[in-house]
Write a protein that holds these residues in place. Sequence first.
Motif, PDB file in Angstrom:
ATOM      1  N   ALA A   1      -0.364   8.539  -4.970  1.00  0.00           N
ATOM      2  CA  ALA A   1      -0.953   7.257  -4.724  1.00  0.00           C
ATOM      3  C   ALA A   1      -2.053   7.002  -5.838  1.00  0.00           C
ATOM      4  O   ALA A   1      -2.150   5.902  -6.542  1.00  0.00           O
ATOM      5  CB  ALA A   1      -1.568   7.115  -3.314  1.00  0.00           C
ATOM      6  N   TRP A   2      -3.058   8.013  -5.934  1.00  0.00           N
ATOM      7  CA  TRP A   2      -4.198   7.923  -6.997  1.00  0.00           C
ATOM      8  C   TRP A   2      -3.811   8.597  -8.253  1.00  0.00           C
ATOM      9  O   TRP A   2      -3.841   7.926  -9.350  1.00  0.00           O
ATOM     10  CB  TRP A   2      -5.528   8.697  -6.454  1.00  0.00           C
ATOM     11  CG  TRP A   2      -6.301   8.747  -7.546  1.00  0.00           C
ATOM     12  CD1 TRP A   2      -7.087   8.032  -8.164  1.00  0.00           C
ATOM     13  CD2 TRP A   2      -6.791  10.339  -7.906  1.00  0.00           C
ATOM     14  NE1 TRP A   2      -8.162   8.964  -8.934  1.00  0.00           N
ATOM     15  CE2 TRP A   2      -7.942  10.125  -8.809  1.00  0.00           C
ATOM     16  CE3 TRP A   2      -6.035  11.504  -7.725  1.00  0.00           C
ATOM     17  CZ2 TRP A   2      -8.162  11.108  -9.669  1.00  0.00           C
ATOM     18  CZ3 TRP A   2      -6.970  12.600  -8.509  1.00  0.00           C
ATOM     19  CH2 TRP A   2      -7.808  12.498  -9.245  1.00  0.00           C
TER      20      TRP A   2
ATOM     21  N   SER B   1       0.799  -1.137  -0.060  1.00  0.00           N
ATOM     22  CA  SER B   1       0.033   0.139  -0.153  1.00  0.00           C
ATOM     23  C   SER B   1       0.939   1.191  -0.075  1.00  0.00           C
ATOM     24  O   SER B   1       2.106   1.288   0.326  1.00  0.00           O
ATOM     25  CB  SER B   1      -0.953   0.072   1.131  1.00  0.00           C
ATOM     26  OG  SER B   1      -0.080   0.252   2.346  1.00  0.00           O
TER      27      SER B   1
ATOM     28  N   ASN C   1      -0.326   3.962  -6.861  1.00  0.00           N
ATOM     29  CA  ASN C   1      -0.923   2.816  -6.612  1.00  0.00           C
ATOM     30  C   ASN C   1      -1.563   2.124  -7.954  1.00  0.00           C
ATOM     31  O   ASN C   1      -2.170   2.892  -8.553  1.00  0.00           O
ATOM     32  CB  ASN C   1      -2.105   2.884  -5.699  1.00  0.00           C
ATOM     33  CG  ASN C   1      -1.654   3.008  -4.349  1.00  0.00           C
ATOM     34  OD1 ASN C   1      -0.541   2.654  -3.988  1.00  0.00           O
ATOM     35  ND2 ASN C   1      -2.520   3.335  -3.376  1.00  0.00           N
TER      36      ASN C   1
ATOM     37  N   THR D   1      -5.894  13.547  -1.488  1.00  0.00           N
ATOM     38  CA  THR D   1      -7.363  12.647  -1.506  1.00  0.00           C
ATOM     39  C   THR D   1      -8.673  13.451  -1.202  1.00  0.00           C
ATOM     40  O   THR D   1      -9.675  13.173  -1.715  1.00  0.00           O
ATOM     41  CB  THR D   1      -7.082  11.806  -0.016  1.00  0.00           C
ATOM     42  OG1 THR D   1      -5.603  11.335   0.063  1.00  0.00           O
ATOM     43  CG2 THR D   1      -7.949  10.727  -0.066  1.00  0.00           C
TER      44      THR D   1
ATOM     45  N   GLY E   1      -2.133  14.906  -6.432  1.00  0.00           N
ATOM     46  CA  GLY E   1      -3.494  14.486  -6.195  1.00  0.00           C
ATOM     47  C   GLY E   1      -3.882  14.047  -4.947  1.00  0.00           C
ATOM     48  O   GLY E   1      -3.915  13.049  -4.640  1.00  0.00           O
TER      49      GLY E   1
ATOM     50  N   LYS F   1      -5.457   1.430  -7.442  1.00  0.00           N
ATOM     51  CA  LYS F   1      -6.589   2.321  -7.335  1.00  0.00           C
ATOM     52  C   LYS F   1      -7.391   2.558  -8.676  1.00  0.00           C
ATOM     53  O   LYS F   1      -8.230   2.000  -9.109  1.00  0.00           O
ATOM     54  CB  LYS F   1      -6.063   3.626  -6.807  1.00  0.00           C
ATOM     55  CG  LYS F   1      -6.155   3.761  -5.406  1.00  0.00           C
ATOM     56  CD  LYS F   1      -5.730   5.150  -4.673  1.00  0.00           C
ATOM     57  CE  LYS F   1      -5.957   5.211  -3.227  1.00  0.00           C
ATOM     58  NZ  LYS F   1      -5.285   6.264  -2.460  1.00  0.00           N
TER      59      LYS F   1
HETATM   60  C1  LIG Z   1      -5.256   6.367  -1.344  1.00  0.00           C
HETATM   61  C2  LIG Z   1      -4.169   7.222  -0.819  1.00  0.00           C
HETATM   62  C3  LIG Z   1      -3.176   6.945  -0.045  1.00  0.00           C
HETATM   63  C4  LIG Z   1      -3.636   5.516   0.817  1.00  0.00           C
HETATM   64  O1  LIG Z   1      -3.522   4.192  -0.070  1.00  0.00           O
HETATM   65  P1  LIG Z   1      -3.086   2.929   0.414  1.00  0.00           P
HETATM   66  O2  LIG Z   1      -2.349   2.424  -0.656  1.00  0.00           O
HETATM   67  O3  LIG Z   1      -4.451   2.321   0.855  1.00  0.00           O
HETATM   68  O4  LIG Z   1      -2.402   2.971   1.722  1.00  0.00           O
HETATM   69  C5  LIG Z   1      -2.184   7.701   0.288  1.00  0.00           C
HETATM   70  N1  LIG Z   1      -2.226   8.787  -0.252  1.00  0.00           N
HETATM   71  C6  LIG Z   1      -2.992   9.330  -1.192  1.00  0.00           C
HETATM   72  C7  LIG Z   1      -2.777  10.715  -1.546  1.00  0.00           C
HETATM   73  C8  LIG Z   1      -4.114   8.527  -1.578  1.00  0.00           C
HETATM   74  O5  LIG Z   1      -5.094   8.941  -2.426  1.00  0.00           O
END
Ligand SMILES: *Cc1c(COP(=O)(O)O)cnc(C)c1O
Length: 486
Positions: A270-271, A146, A297, A243, A241, A300
Amino acid sequence: MDDLEEFRRRGYAAIDWIIEYRRRLEELPVRPAVDPGWVRSRLDRRLAEHPQPFETLLGDLDRTIVPASTHWQHPAFFGYFPANAGVHSLLGDLLSGGLGTQGMMWSTSPAMTELEQVLLDGFAAALGLDPGFTFAAGGGGVIQDSASSAVLAVLLAALHRTSDGAWRTSGVDGRERVYVSTETHSAVAKAVRVAGLGERALRIIDVDQQTRAMSPAALEAALRADVEAGFRPVLVCATVGTTGVGAVDPVRPIARAGRAHRAWVHVDAAWAGVAAICPEHRALLDGVESADSISTNAHKWLLTAFDASLLWVRDAAALPAALTITPEYLRNEASDAGTVVDYRDWQVPLGRRFRALKLWAVLNGVGLEGMRAHIRGHVAMAEQLAGWARDDPRFALAAPPSLALVCLRVVTGAGPVADDAATRAVLEAVNASGAALLTHATTGDRYLIRVAIGGVATEQRHVVKLWEALQAAATTVLAATPPTAS
Ligand SMILES: *Cc1c(COP(=O)(O)O)cnc(C)c1O
């Protein structure tokens, strides 16, 4: 114990079940209407003493699990961020389980390690990352479970580096400082806590009121003041980006400020980061070339089932320097020779899954072009939705649209308090209908609806239906809102 012919029969039945589930998803409410305890009350408390027919399990899935599940793969799931579980990645996961390897070190599975290296080098190029993040150039990538684990791992590397190694023997000394913005994901605050720094180590930097992006000037001032007061900047986290509203921090000046004070600079994308796979979105990652690490990620928005967070570091030695501990039973020739990557030293746990296989399966199934089409489709839908909201006096954009994230607010004409209440009422009405799932955020202290488009099954018609549901809810809510200023 394993009966392979029985596995074949059950395996085909499982695939058939998944196909039927995905086919009828659209008819299900996105979120279940169950009370706490409903599932537990329906499950047999006695564990099976003897084998049961697979149909028993599938029947329980249909009768108890599906009705009590939030359907993240539902085409009208617009909450949080998407959690793509594309079917190709499911096959990769299955094959990974079939191999059943433990990839903690190169020697425990050379293929797992080297496929992961090749894919991460390849994706670095596909995202337009600086070549310095590839193994060929002394950096490298790793798949973490993650983004939260990724930031914890880089925080540990940063503690090691910024203390010139003292952290490894003596731990923290209370002078550590970690820099985030008011919009940074809570994963960084959690990492700070887990690493034992205490919340006092967290420095929260202001954002621009309009864009919600971190202010480099405020960061620079905080860094300077801290260093003068004897504190030690450890980590600066920029977000591409956010959250809440998908804000993009100005990475280049942030990285410049962080490096000037010897801090590790991490970019949490992440996103949004995966969107850089499209050349027209490359600019998102401007400035990342001067950061120490970046994570995004695949789980996502890149068609890959959880878990697959891609993390790149500029210095391949940094994570092992902080994390390597080699008891005798893990010693082996390849590691001793120093010619291989042992991914156990790039993460907190020892054991690791063959996650690269599901990413490989997605590439095999749709290719980079399929990934780009997936992203582009959602971005186009978001632009359309934002256009409709702009043209409707009952709605306002609560932030500039960011890729496939649209943030909305209902406009009552009766002031911000009434707007917030109406926005919340509209969100609750849409969610209560079961036709879509939306979640909210606040910026400053204003309430907003987030529409995060990005599901593997989401098509334009689902966004049209969502817009109709939003309009209908707004009509009802506004009719009930007194037009007086509040
Ligand atoms: C979703 C997100 C996270 C957490 O992601 P995980 O993989 O669930 O730990 C961290 N930072 C941002 C900017 C996110 O959008």
